[in-house]
Write an enzyme that holds these catalytic residues in place. Structure first.
Site, PDB file in Angstrom:
ATOM      1  N   TYR A 167      10.946   8.938   1.284  1.00 41.65           N
ATOM      2  CA  TYR A 167      11.025   8.250   0.200  1.00 41.65           C
ATOM      3  C   TYR A 167      11.610   8.520  -1.452  1.00 41.65           C
ATOM      4  CZ  TYR A 167       7.300   5.962   3.677  1.00 41.65           C
ATOM      5  OH  TYR A 167       6.860   5.320   4.840  1.00 41.65           O
ATOM      6  N   PRO A 175       1.356  -1.143  -0.029  1.00 40.90           N
ATOM      7  CA  PRO A 175       0.361  -0.586  -0.394  1.00 40.90           C
ATOM      8  C   PRO A 175       0.194   1.352  -0.513  1.00 40.90           C
ATOM      9  CG  PRO A 175      -0.525  -0.888   2.481  1.00 40.90           C
ATOM     10  CD  PRO A 175       0.302  -1.975   1.092  1.00 40.90           C
ATOM     11  N   ASN A 176      -0.083   2.320  -0.933  1.00 41.45           N
ATOM     12  CA  ASN A 176       1.565   3.700  -0.755  1.00 41.45           C
ATOM     13  C   ASN A 176       2.660   4.127  -1.363  1.00 41.45           C
ATOM     14  OD1 ASN A 176      -1.766   4.796   0.913  1.00 41.45           O
ATOM     15  ND2 ASN A 176      -0.219   3.148   2.312  1.00 41.45           N
ATOM     16  N   GLU A 235      12.808  -9.147   1.365  1.00 44.65           N
ATOM     17  CA  GLU A 235      11.400  -7.756   2.403  1.00 44.65           C
ATOM     18  C   GLU A 235      13.185  -6.590   1.978  1.00 44.65           C
ATOM     19  OE1 GLU A 235       8.884  -8.008   5.188  1.00 44.65           O
ATOM     20  OE2 GLU A 235       9.639  -6.201   6.160  1.00 44.65           O
ATOM     21  N   ARG A 245       5.273  11.042  -2.747  1.00 41.97           N
ATOM     22  CA  ARG A 245       4.309  10.867  -1.096  1.00 41.97           C
ATOM     23  C   ARG A 245       5.928  10.796  -0.754  1.00 41.97           C
ATOM     24  NH1 ARG A 245       4.966   4.511   0.741  1.00 41.97           N
ATOM     25  NH2 ARG A 245       3.305   5.234   3.118  1.00 41.97           N
ATOM     26  N   ASN A 281       7.648  -5.587  -0.378  1.00 37.06           N
ATOM     27  CA  ASN A 281       7.889  -4.228   0.750  1.00 37.06           C
ATOM     28  C   ASN A 281       6.567  -4.511   0.719  1.00 37.06           C
ATOM     29  OD1 ASN A 281       7.801  -1.807   1.815  1.00 37.06           O
ATOM     30  ND2 ASN A 281       8.853  -0.521   0.440  1.00 37.06           N
ATOM     31  N   ALA A 290       3.106  -0.770   4.952  1.00 35.58           N
ATOM     32  CA  ALA A 290       3.114  -0.702   6.493  1.00 35.58           C
ATOM     33  C   ALA A 290       1.998  -2.075   6.961  1.00 35.58           C
ATOM     34  CB  ALA A 290       1.551   0.275   6.835  1.00 35.58           C
ATOM     35  N   HIS A 306      12.401  -2.255   2.378  1.00 34.24           N
ATOM     36  CA  HIS A 306      12.129  -1.461   2.656  1.00 34.24           C
ATOM     37  C   HIS A 306      12.679  -0.045   2.698  1.00 34.24           C
ATOM     38  CE1 HIS A 306       8.865  -2.929   5.616  1.00 34.24           C
ATOM     39  NE2 HIS A 306      10.162  -4.252   6.004  1.00 34.24           N
ATOM     40  N   ARG A 315      12.732   5.638  12.549  1.00 36.86           N
ATOM     41  CA  ARG A 315      11.497   5.835  12.390  1.00 36.86           C
ATOM     42  C   ARG A 315      10.693   5.466  13.841  1.00 36.86           C
ATOM     43  NH1 ARG A 315       9.348   5.534   7.185  1.00 36.86           N
ATOM     44  NH2 ARG A 315       8.052   6.996   7.766  1.00 36.86           N
TER      45      ARG A 315
HETATM   46  C1  DQA Z   1       8.031   1.563   3.849  1.00 35.98           C
HETATM   47  C2  DQA Z   1       8.187   2.041   5.350  1.00 35.98           C
HETATM   48  C3  DQA Z   1       6.494   1.531   6.299  1.00 35.98           C
HETATM   49  O1  DQA Z   1       6.972   0.922   8.141  1.00 35.98           O
HETATM   50  C4  DQA Z   1       5.756   2.372   5.274  1.00 35.98           C
HETATM   51  O2  DQA Z   1       4.695   2.117   6.197  1.00 35.98           O
HETATM   52  C5  DQA Z   1       5.649   2.117   4.086  1.00 35.98           C
HETATM   53  C6  DQA Z   1       7.060   2.439   3.346  1.00 35.98           C
HETATM   54  C7  DQA Z   1       9.400   1.786   3.406  1.00 35.98           C
HETATM   55  O3  DQA Z   1       9.622   1.316   2.651  1.00 35.98           O
HETATM   56  O4  DQA Z   1       9.525   2.197   3.657  1.00 35.98           O
HETATM   57  O5  DQA Z   1       4.341   2.455   3.471  1.00 35.98           O
HETATM   58  O6  DQA Z   1       7.939  -0.001   4.171  1.00 35.98           O
END
Ligand code: DQA
Length: 140
Positions: free
Chosen positions: A23, A10-11, A96, A18, A72, A75, A98, A105
């Site tokens: 990011y 998500p996102n 995985e 964003r 990835n 959240a 990030h 954070r």
């Molecule tokens: C994330 C880190 C997560 O905590 C966050 O919710 C994201 C992106 C990252 O790629 O740094 O949406 O996975």
């Protein structure tokens, strides 16, 4: 040809727009084109979804035939036991990634539920973390 699947949660479709201070300002689509060029010997596939079940469906779909998965879960990484179980259920190794450094954070981001069942967690390397993950998977 070696098949590697990238799954973004998500996102992450808003990467580049964003919170660029966290990011970065490059879109994932632009980055993905560069990544493909860097690994011409690999069939790299990219899937993004904002829905937990679709991440699980994709893990099931490719997780018995592909060489590797780079995931990835955004959240969901911090609380999805369903995705963690799916990683354990499949045969294909999962790394995985990030983009941000989740260890530096908010406290809730330090809880890495899905990553516990992955081969490795790469965090805080920006989008370059995906390239590092491909390299790692090529060694498996
Ligand atoms: C994330 C880190 C997560 O905590 C966050 O919710 C994201 C992106 C990252 O790629 O740094 O949406 O996975």
């Amino acid at each position: 040809m070696i098949q590697i699947q990238i799954i973004n949660g998500p996102n992450l479709n808003l990467t580049g727009i964003r919170e660029p201070q966290i990011y970065g300002s490059e879109s994932f689509d632009d980055y993905f084109l560069k990544l493909r060029k860097e690994f011409p010997e690999v069939a790299l596939h990219y899937f993004q979804t904002n829905h937990e079940g679709e991440i699980i469906d994709k893990l099931h779909e490719v997780g018995f035939s592909y060489h590797g998965i780079i995931m990835n879960p955004a959240a969901y990484s911090h609380y999805s036991y369903a995705i963690a179980d799916a990683v354990s259920a499949i045969k294909t190794p999962v790394i995985e990634v990030h983009i941000s450094d989740v260890t530096n954070r908010e406290d809730f981001r330090k809880n890495l539920i899905t990553g516990q069942n992955c081969l490795k967690i790469i965090s805080g390397m920006g989008l370059d973390g995906y390239r590092m993950a491909v390299q790692e998977l090529l060694l498996v």
